[in-house]
Design a protein around this motif. Structure first.
Motif, mmCIF file in Angstrom:
data_model
loop_
_atom_site.group_PDB
_atom_site.id
_atom_site.type_symbol
_atom_site.label_atom_id
_atom_site.label_comp_id
_atom_site.label_asym_id
_atom_site.label_seq_id
_atom_site.Cartn_x
_atom_site.Cartn_y
_atom_site.Cartn_z
ATOM 1 N N GLU A 15 17.725 -17.508 13.918
ATOM 2 C CA GLU A 15 16.833 -18.583 14.725
ATOM 3 C C GLU A 15 15.296 -17.456 13.731
ATOM 4 O OE1 GLU A 15 18.195 -14.329 15.619
ATOM 5 O OE2 GLU A 15 18.717 -16.479 14.780
ATOM 6 N N PHE A 16 15.987 -17.626 12.775
ATOM 7 C CA PHE A 16 14.567 -17.193 11.773
ATOM 8 C C PHE A 16 14.683 -18.210 10.242
ATOM 9 C CE2 PHE A 16 15.814 -12.799 12.963
ATOM 10 C CZ PHE A 16 14.101 -13.044 14.044
ATOM 11 N N VAL A 19 11.512 -18.885 8.156
ATOM 12 C CA VAL A 19 10.988 -17.580 7.390
ATOM 13 C C VAL A 19 11.668 -17.635 6.228
ATOM 14 C CG1 VAL A 19 10.678 -15.302 7.662
ATOM 15 C CG2 VAL A 19 10.037 -16.296 9.745
ATOM 16 N N LYS A 47 1.157 -18.546 6.179
ATOM 17 C CA LYS A 47 1.337 -19.863 7.449
ATOM 18 C C LYS A 47 2.910 -19.598 7.751
ATOM 19 C CE LYS A 47 -0.112 -23.762 3.750
ATOM 20 N NZ LYS A 47 0.013 -24.522 3.211
ATOM 21 N N THR A 48 3.454 -18.764 7.751
ATOM 22 C CA THR A 48 4.591 -18.179 7.872
ATOM 23 C C THR A 48 4.851 -17.191 9.627
ATOM 24 O OG1 THR A 48 5.928 -17.636 6.049
ATOM 25 C CG2 THR A 48 6.731 -16.895 7.960
ATOM 26 N N ASP A 49 5.268 -17.091 11.192
ATOM 27 C CA ASP A 49 4.658 -17.213 11.931
ATOM 28 C C ASP A 49 5.054 -15.420 11.934
ATOM 29 O OD1 ASP A 49 5.974 -15.728 14.775
ATOM 30 O OD2 ASP A 49 5.414 -17.477 15.114
ATOM 31 N N ARG A 50 3.718 -14.889 12.194
ATOM 32 C CA ARG A 50 4.378 -13.418 11.753
ATOM 33 C C ARG A 50 4.762 -12.686 12.340
ATOM 34 N NH1 ARG A 50 -2.093 -12.180 9.104
ATOM 35 N NH2 ARG A 50 -0.779 -10.044 9.571
ATOM 36 N N LEU A 51 5.170 -12.780 13.277
ATOM 37 C CA LEU A 51 6.267 -12.065 14.430
ATOM 38 C C LEU A 51 7.897 -12.350 13.675
ATOM 39 C CD1 LEU A 51 7.106 -10.326 17.499
ATOM 40 C CD2 LEU A 51 6.973 -12.612 18.665
ATOM 41 N N LYS A 52 7.120 -13.390 13.412
ATOM 42 C CA LYS A 52 8.820 -13.853 13.204
ATOM 43 C C LYS A 52 9.538 -13.276 12.155
ATOM 44 C CE LYS A 52 10.499 -17.983 15.967
ATOM 45 N NZ LYS A 52 10.719 -19.239 15.578
ATOM 46 N N LEU A 53 8.450 -13.200 11.049
ATOM 47 C CA LEU A 53 8.709 -12.539 9.096
ATOM 48 C C LEU A 53 8.891 -11.003 9.822
ATOM 49 C CD1 LEU A 53 8.165 -12.925 6.614
ATOM 50 C CD2 LEU A 53 5.843 -12.603 7.121
#
Length: 89
Positions: A15-16, A19, A47-53
């Motif tokens: 799912e990541f 990331v 540019k990386t989704d903060r929540l997923k990071l």
């Protein structure tokens, strides 16, 4: 602490998938750092989704590839030399 194995992370946490390449690149470039502040990492990977990071970092902690440590800092530098497992320690 285990070495960071991004192939394992990719297979166990698909799912990541977006990331892991960004984190792999950051860790490859910054392999000498002993600590990383989350705010620094977030700024370095805009540019990386903060929540997923953040969730991916937690997955790395869950897999014993990273350890969370707290340090206390004032605007002029570190207040204490040690690291702590919890902020209240």
């Amino acid at each position: 602490m285990l070495p960071i194995n991004f192939d394992t992370l990719q297979s166990e946490y698909p799912e990541f998938a977006a990331v892991w390449p960004a984190l792999r690149g950051w860790f490859d470039k910054n392999w000498r750092k002993r600590y990383v502040e989350l705010s620094v990492l977030l700024r370095a990977l805009p540019k990386t989704d903060r929540l997923k990071l953040v969730l991916a970092i937690q997955a790395m902690v869950d897999q014993d590839m990273l350890v969370i440590a707290f340090r206390f800092r004032s605007p002029s530098g570190d207040l204490l030399e040690a690291e702590f497992d919890e902020p209240a320690a």
